[in-house]
Scaffold this motif. Structure first.
Motif, PDB file in Angstrom:
ATOM      1  N   GLU A 201       0.830  -1.203   0.000  1.00 18.04           N
ATOM      2  CA  GLU A 201       0.000   0.000   0.000  1.00 18.04           C
ATOM      3  C   GLU A 201       0.865   1.254   0.000  1.00 18.04           C
ATOM      4  O   GLU A 201       0.546   2.245  -0.665  1.00 18.04           O
ATOM      5  CB  GLU A 201      -0.937   0.005   1.201  1.00 18.04           C
ATOM      6  N   ASP A 202       1.986   1.216   0.746  1.00 21.77           N
ATOM      7  CA  ASP A 202       2.917   2.349   0.735  1.00 21.77           C
ATOM      8  C   ASP A 202       3.457   2.588  -0.668  1.00 21.77           C
ATOM      9  O   ASP A 202       3.542   3.728  -1.135  1.00 21.77           O
ATOM     10  CB  ASP A 202       4.095   2.091   1.684  1.00 21.77           C
ATOM     11  N   LEU A 203       3.850   1.503  -1.339  1.00 18.86           N
ATOM     12  CA  LEU A 203       4.405   1.630  -2.687  1.00 18.86           C
ATOM     13  C   LEU A 203       3.378   2.223  -3.641  1.00 18.86           C
ATOM     14  O   LEU A 203       3.706   3.050  -4.496  1.00 18.86           O
ATOM     15  CB  LEU A 203       4.871   0.259  -3.188  1.00 18.86           C
ATOM     16  N   ALA A 204       2.134   1.808  -3.487  1.00 20.43           N
ATOM     17  CA  ALA A 204       1.070   2.352  -4.338  1.00 20.43           C
ATOM     18  C   ALA A 204       0.852   3.836  -4.058  1.00 20.43           C
ATOM     19  O   ALA A 204       0.651   4.632  -4.988  1.00 20.43           O
ATOM     20  CB  ALA A 204      -0.228   1.575  -4.111  1.00 20.43           C
ATOM     21  N   LYS A 205       0.924   4.223  -2.785  1.00 17.50           N
ATOM     22  CA  LYS A 205       0.769   5.639  -2.435  1.00 17.50           C
ATOM     23  C   LYS A 205       1.921   6.469  -3.002  1.00 17.50           C
ATOM     24  O   LYS A 205       1.716   7.587  -3.499  1.00 17.50           O
ATOM     25  CB  LYS A 205       0.706   5.794  -0.922  1.00 17.50           C
ATOM     26  N   ILE A 206       3.132   5.935  -2.924  1.00 16.94           N
ATOM     27  CA  ILE A 206       4.291   6.643  -3.474  1.00 16.94           C
ATOM     28  C   ILE A 206       4.144   6.810  -4.970  1.00 16.94           C
ATOM     29  O   ILE A 206       4.452   7.869  -5.535  1.00 16.94           O
ATOM     30  CB  ILE A 206       5.592   5.893  -3.134  1.00 16.94           C
ATOM     31  N   LEU A 207       3.655   5.774  -5.646  1.00 21.43           N
ATOM     32  CA  LEU A 207       3.431   5.862  -7.091  1.00 21.43           C
ATOM     33  C   LEU A 207       2.458   6.988  -7.417  1.00 21.43           C
ATOM     34  O   LEU A 207       2.690   7.783  -8.331  1.00 21.43           O
ATOM     35  CB  LEU A 207       2.916   4.514  -7.601  1.00 21.43           C
ATOM     36  N   HIS A 208       1.377   7.078  -6.645  1.00 22.85           N
ATOM     37  CA  HIS A 208       0.402   8.152  -6.866  1.00 22.85           C
ATOM     38  C   HIS A 208       1.022   9.519  -6.584  1.00 22.85           C
ATOM     39  O   HIS A 208       0.790  10.482  -7.330  1.00 22.85           O
ATOM     40  CB  HIS A 208      -0.820   7.932  -5.974  1.00 22.85           C
ATOM     41  N   MET A 209       1.782   9.623  -5.507  1.00 28.61           N
ATOM     42  CA  MET A 209       2.416  10.893  -5.162  1.00 28.61           C
ATOM     43  C   MET A 209       3.385  11.348  -6.251  1.00 28.61           C
ATOM     44  O   MET A 209       3.436  12.528  -6.599  1.00 28.61           O
ATOM     45  CB  MET A 209       3.159  10.761  -3.828  1.00 28.61           C
ATOM     46  N   LYS A 210       4.149  10.413  -6.776  1.00 37.13           N
ATOM     47  CA  LYS A 210       5.099  10.756  -7.837  1.00 37.13           C
ATOM     48  C   LYS A 210       4.373  11.240  -9.091  1.00 37.13           C
ATOM     49  O   LYS A 210       4.820  12.177  -9.752  1.00 37.13           O
ATOM     50  CB  LYS A 210       5.981   9.551  -8.161  1.00 37.13           C
ATOM     51  N   MET A 211       3.270  10.613  -9.419  1.00 40.61           N
ATOM     52  CA  MET A 211       2.514  11.027 -10.604  1.00 40.61           C
ATOM     53  C   MET A 211       1.898  12.414 -10.418  1.00 40.61           C
ATOM     54  O   MET A 211       1.779  13.180 -11.367  1.00 40.61           O
ATOM     55  CB  MET A 211       1.419  10.005 -10.909  1.00 40.61           C
ATOM     56  N   LYS A 212       1.548  12.745  -9.185  1.00 35.87           N
ATOM     57  CA  LYS A 212       0.917  14.045  -8.925  1.00 35.87           C
ATOM     58  C   LYS A 212       1.936  15.168  -8.783  1.00 35.87           C
ATOM     59  O   LYS A 212       1.569  16.339  -8.835  1.00 35.87           O
ATOM     60  CB  LYS A 212       0.067  13.961  -7.658  1.00 35.87           C
ATOM     61  N   ASN A 213       3.194  14.823  -8.600  1.00 32.87           N
ATOM     62  CA  ASN A 213       4.207  15.845  -8.326  1.00 32.87           C
ATOM     63  C   ASN A 213       5.356  15.801  -9.327  1.00 32.87           C
ATOM     64  O   ASN A 213       6.520  15.980  -8.956  1.00 32.87           O
ATOM     65  CB  ASN A 213       4.751  15.668  -6.900  1.00 32.87           C
ATOM     66  N   GLN A 214       5.032  15.565 -10.590  1.00 34.69           N
ATOM     67  CA  GLN A 214       6.060  15.559 -11.628  1.00 34.69           C
ATOM     68  C   GLN A 214       6.519  16.985 -11.942  1.00 34.69           C
ATOM     69  O   GLN A 214       5.702  17.896 -12.050  1.00 34.69           O
ATOM     70  CB  GLN A 214       5.518  14.903 -12.907  1.00 34.69           C
ATOM     71  N   THR A 215       7.821  17.163 -12.068  1.00 37.72           N
ATOM     72  CA  THR A 215       8.374  18.469 -12.409  1.00 37.72           C
ATOM     73  C   THR A 215       8.603  18.577 -13.910  1.00 37.72           C
ATOM     74  O   THR A 215       8.792  17.568 -14.599  1.00 37.72           O
ATOM     75  CB  THR A 215       9.697  18.704 -11.682  1.00 37.72           C
ATOM     76  N   GLU A 216       8.598  19.785 -14.402  1.00 33.47           N
ATOM     77  CA  GLU A 216       8.805  20.012 -15.825  1.00 33.47           C
ATOM     78  C   GLU A 216      10.163  19.450 -16.244  1.00 33.47           C
ATOM     79  O   GLU A 216      11.177  19.683 -15.600  1.00 33.47           O
ATOM     80  CB  GLU A 216       8.740  21.503 -16.139  1.00 33.47           C
TER      81      GLU A 216
END
Length: 297
Positions: A201-216
């Motif tokens: 579940e942590d890994l899935a949350k991190i995946l979501h966080m990374k997708m929401k916080n992508q930098t240009e």
């Protein structure tokens, strides 16, 4: 100055600060450390709810971060200690064995001293982050000559002068060699943090966080997840398709290659005639599944 007393030295949920740090959520980490001030070490010149900096005192925040998410936590810790006034700079100097240990007699000492001095300038105290510190004390035969211990002793010699905060990082078992290799290590290293392995579940949350916080400029900038890729479904996918051994070896490190493989699958399956902009940038559940298949192979 009033010092912290009777504060918890560990969070009630050990993964709280770890997950926040891994995702780059600086405000969450800052809030957590404010609520658990003993983590900043009660020897530090810190006033409750004020976090003022007193340059006449030495800093004894010397910790060992073990296992996963080490570098991210060290960088965020540097920013936090600067933000709350404990350190006058957020500079983190990252080094490994090759940066410290020389190849012949008389080479290691000067080499290590140069590295340590580069982590601070005058009163500009910073953080020296020694990654994979267990490599300084390798497994060896009694007749082998290794200069790693000399490098460790050089670092120890400056740990009492308050000019640098030292963070040693490494896997739990090998780090025991470092802890027992020098009599002064336990006296100088006052905080130990062991990070538990991420659950799915942590890994899935991190995946979501990374997708929401992508930098240009990043590989996935402008992309998004399909609504079917919920935390629950992604966690189940990771649980069933990636072995426990693989998860243990990679932990949070499996998220980036997984997303990279998923985007590659998206590129391969798209029709050249596709004109649906939303479809062009949406990673589906099947993309993630295919990404895991590539990754696990």
């Amino acid at each position: 100055m009033q010092r912290f007393k009777n504060q918890r030295s560990r969070p009630t949920k050990p993964d709280t600060i770890h997950v926040s740090a891994q995702s780059g959520d600086l405000p969450a980490v800052q809030k957590f450390l404010r609520e658990n001030p003993a983590l900043l070490n009660d020897r530090n010149p810190v006033v409750r709810n004020q976090f003022s900096y007193n340059s006449t005192n030495s800093i004894f925040l010397i910790v060992v971060l073990i296992h996963i998410g080490k570098t991210m936590v060290a960088r965020i810790l540097g920013k936090l200690l600067f933000m709350v006034g404990i350190l006058p700079t957020d500079k983190v100097t990252e080094v490994q064995r090759t940066d410290l240990v020389g190849e012949f007699v008389g080479h290691t000492g000067p080499k290590t001293r140069r590295v340590v001095s580069n982590s601070y300038k005058g009163s500009r105290r910073g953080i020296l982050f020694v990654d994979e510190a267990y490599r300084l004390i390798p497994m060896q035969k009694s007749d082998d000559k290794d200069y790693g211990l000399e490098a460790l002793e050089e670092i120890m010699s400056v740990m009492d002068n308050g000019k640098v905060v030292v963070i040693f990082a490494g896997y739990t078992e090998p780090m025991k060699r470092v802890i027992t290799s020098n009599e002064g290590f336990r006296r100088r290293v006052t905080k130990f943090f062991t990070f538990d392995d991420f659950i799915t579940e942590d890994l899935a949350k991190i995946l979501h966080m990374k997708m929401k916080n992508q930098t240009e400029g990043s590989l996935l900038y402008g992309f998004k997840l399909h609504p079917s890729c919920t935390v629950k479904t992604v966690a189940n996918l990771i649980e069933t398709e990636i072995t426990e051994k693989q998860r243990k070896e990679m932990n949070g490190g499996l998220v980036d290659p997984l997303l990279g493989n998923a985007r590659e699958n998206l590129d391969l399956r798209l029709n050249f005639d596709c004109i649906d902009i939303d479809e062009l940038v949406t990673i589906t559940f099947e993309d993630l599944r295919s990404g895991i298949m590539l990754f696990s192979r």
